[in-house]
Design a protein around this motif. Structure first.
Motif, PDB file in Angstrom:
ATOM      1  N   UNK A  66      34.641  30.935 -31.434  1.00  0.00           N
ATOM      2  CA  UNK A  66      35.922  30.228 -31.400  1.00  0.00           C
ATOM      3  C   UNK A  66      36.003  29.550 -30.043  1.00  0.00           C
ATOM      4  N   UNK A  67      36.305  28.257 -30.062  1.00  0.00           N
ATOM      5  CA  UNK A  67      36.301  27.493 -28.828  1.00  0.00           C
ATOM      6  C   UNK A  67      37.547  26.621 -28.768  1.00  0.00           C
ATOM      7  N   UNK A  68      38.164  26.611 -27.605  1.00  0.00           N
ATOM      8  CA  UNK A  68      39.235  25.653 -27.330  1.00  0.00           C
ATOM      9  C   UNK A  68      38.620  24.596 -26.427  1.00  0.00           C
ATOM     10  N   UNK A  69      38.957  23.348 -26.676  1.00  0.00           N
ATOM     11  CA  UNK A  69      38.351  22.258 -25.925  1.00  0.00           C
ATOM     12  C   UNK A  69      39.427  21.273 -25.499  1.00  0.00           C
ATOM     13  N   UNK A  70      39.463  20.961 -24.213  1.00  0.00           N
ATOM     14  CA  UNK A  70      40.342  19.908 -23.701  1.00  0.00           C
ATOM     15  C   UNK A  70      39.543  18.614 -23.661  1.00  0.00           C
ATOM     16  N   UNK A  71      40.169  17.524 -24.084  1.00  0.00           N
ATOM     17  CA  UNK A  71      39.497  16.224 -24.074  1.00  0.00           C
ATOM     18  C   UNK A  71      40.393  15.198 -23.400  1.00  0.00           C
ATOM     19  N   UNK A  72      39.787  14.431 -22.501  1.00  0.00           N
ATOM     20  CA  UNK A  72      40.464  13.285 -21.894  1.00  0.00           C
ATOM     21  C   UNK A  72      39.666  12.044 -22.266  1.00  0.00           C
ATOM     22  N   UNK A  73      40.359  11.034 -22.743  1.00  0.00           N
ATOM     23  CA  UNK A  73      39.697   9.796 -23.138  1.00  0.00           C
ATOM     24  C   UNK A  73      39.541   8.861 -21.944  1.00  0.00           C
ATOM     25  N   UNK A  74      38.539   7.977 -22.039  1.00  0.00           N
ATOM     26  CA  UNK A  74      38.298   6.985 -20.987  1.00  0.00           C
ATOM     27  C   UNK A  74      39.436   5.973 -20.915  1.00  0.00           C
ATOM     28  N   UNK A  75      39.870   5.503 -22.071  1.00  0.00           N
ATOM     29  CA  UNK A  75      40.918   4.486 -22.147  1.00  0.00           C
ATOM     30  C   UNK A  75      42.064   5.003 -23.005  1.00  0.00           C
ATOM     31  N   UNK A  76      43.205   4.398 -22.836  1.00  0.00           N
ATOM     32  CA  UNK A  76      44.395   4.901 -23.515  1.00  0.00           C
ATOM     33  C   UNK A  76      45.108   3.818 -24.309  1.00  0.00           C
ATOM     34  N   UNK A 138      36.546  26.165 -23.458  1.00  0.00           N
ATOM     35  CA  UNK A 138      37.045  27.524 -23.224  1.00  0.00           C
ATOM     36  C   UNK A 138      36.610  28.383 -24.408  1.00  0.00           C
ATOM     37  N   UNK A 139      35.718  29.317 -24.158  1.00  0.00           N
ATOM     38  CA  UNK A 139      35.237  30.212 -25.212  1.00  0.00           C
ATOM     39  C   UNK A 139      36.259  31.327 -25.390  1.00  0.00           C
ATOM     40  N   UNK A 140      36.692  31.543 -26.610  1.00  0.00           N
ATOM     41  CA  UNK A 140      37.634  32.617 -26.899  1.00  0.00           C
ATOM     42  C   UNK A 140      36.846  33.925 -26.918  1.00  0.00           C
ATOM     43  N   UNK A 141      37.201  34.826 -26.024  1.00  0.00           N
ATOM     44  CA  UNK A 141      36.498  36.110 -25.950  1.00  0.00           C
ATOM     45  C   UNK A 141      37.241  37.223 -26.674  1.00  0.00           C
ATOM     46  N   UNK A 142      38.547  37.040 -26.840  1.00  0.00           N
ATOM     47  CA  UNK A 142      39.340  38.049 -27.548  1.00  0.00           C
ATOM     48  C   UNK A 142      40.626  37.388 -28.019  1.00  0.00           C
ATOM     49  N   UNK A 143      40.991  37.644 -29.257  1.00  0.00           N
ATOM     50  CA  UNK A 143      42.260  37.156 -29.767  1.00  0.00           C
ATOM     51  C   UNK A 143      43.328  38.178 -29.435  1.00  0.00           C
ATOM     52  N   UNK A 144      44.273  37.791 -28.613  1.00  0.00           N
ATOM     53  CA  UNK A 144      45.352  38.684 -28.213  1.00  0.00           C
ATOM     54  C   UNK A 144      46.504  38.589 -29.209  1.00  0.00           C
ATOM     55  N   UNK A 145      46.812  37.381 -29.630  1.00  0.00           N
ATOM     56  CA  UNK A 145      47.889  37.175 -30.601  1.00  0.00           C
ATOM     57  C   UNK A 145      47.612  35.895 -31.359  1.00  0.00           C
ATOM     58  N   UNK A 146      47.711  35.967 -32.676  1.00  0.00           N
ATOM     59  CA  UNK A 146      47.523  34.793 -33.514  1.00  0.00           C
ATOM     60  C   UNK A 146      48.375  34.967 -34.758  1.00  0.00           C
ATOM     61  N   UNK A 147      49.527  34.381 -34.722  1.00  0.00           N
ATOM     62  CA  UNK A 147      50.443  34.498 -35.856  1.00  0.00           C
ATOM     63  C   UNK A 147      50.268  33.309 -36.776  1.00  0.00           C
ATOM     64  N   UNK A 148      50.496  33.541 -38.029  1.00  0.00           N
ATOM     65  CA  UNK A 148      50.468  32.437 -38.985  1.00  0.00           C
ATOM     66  C   UNK A 148      51.865  32.129 -39.509  1.00  0.00           C
ATOM     67  N   UNK A 149      52.835  32.957 -39.144  1.00  0.00           N
ATOM     68  CA  UNK A 149      54.212  32.715 -39.575  1.00  0.00           C
ATOM     69  C   UNK A 149      54.999  32.094 -38.432  1.00  0.00           C
ATOM     70  N   UNK A 150      55.917  31.244 -38.785  1.00  0.00           N
ATOM     71  CA  UNK A 150      56.777  30.602 -37.792  1.00  0.00           C
ATOM     72  C   UNK A 150      58.064  31.406 -37.639  1.00  0.00           C
TER      73      UNK A 150
END
Length: 164
Positions: A66-76, A138-150
């Motif tokens: 599981x990976x989180x990734x931040x992306x910044x584009x060259x142009x906007x 950002x490599x996810x090493x442990x899921x601390x909280x992950x809810x599927x309900x709002x």
């Protein structure tokens, strides 16, 4: 669409258990089955209930990254955002993508078979020249909280809603 406390109880119940029976749902929200079912159908037709799904515990079947990734584009420019978003939409392993304000343009949630598969995905994105200026992984090493309900009662601030 204006929602009342009963609608919120219906939504909270089907979030917890999308397979709940009509009778059990009616009992839980304090209605008879037919009016309860009619309310649920109205919520579905309005698009407030947009679908039902099963949560799959993939790690019980195989190790995954599981990976989180931040992306910044060259142009906007609008075309730059559109090109990036079209590319992301076509990649199965990218299971979520949020356009965000602040120091980065996007945050992606990626599920890959392993870190090598993730790196191949990134290399493919960079090879496609879709406007990525930089990215951080950002490599996810442990899921601390992950809810599927709002937390509907809190989000909608309904004074007569459940749990308020």
């Amino acid at each position: 669409m204006k929602l009342d406390a009963i609608d919120l109880r219906i939504l909270e119940a089907v979030q917890r258990d999308g397979r709940i029976t009509k009778v059990a749902l009616a009992e839980e929200v304090g209605l008879s089955p037919t009016p309860c079912w009619m309310r649920l159908r109205k919520l579905e037709k309005s698009g407030i209930v947009s679908g039902y799904h099963a949560r799959v515990a993939v790690r019980r079947m195989a190790p995954v990254a599981s990976v989180m990734m931040e992306v910044t584009l060259e142009n906007h420019r609008r075309a730059d955002f559109d090109r990036f978003e079209r590319a992301v939409a076509a990649i199965t392993e990218i299971i979520a993508c949020w356009s965000v304000g602040g120091g980065v343009d996007y945050i992606l949630k990626i599920m890959a078979a392993d870190i090598d598969a993730y790196q191949r995905l990134v290399d493919g994105l960079l090879d496609r020249e879709i406007g990525i200026a930089r990215y951080f992984t950002y490599i996810v090493t442990k899921t601390v909280k992950e809810k599927t309900t709002l937390p509907l009662s809190v989000l909608l601030s309904a004074p007569d809603a459940p749990n308020s």
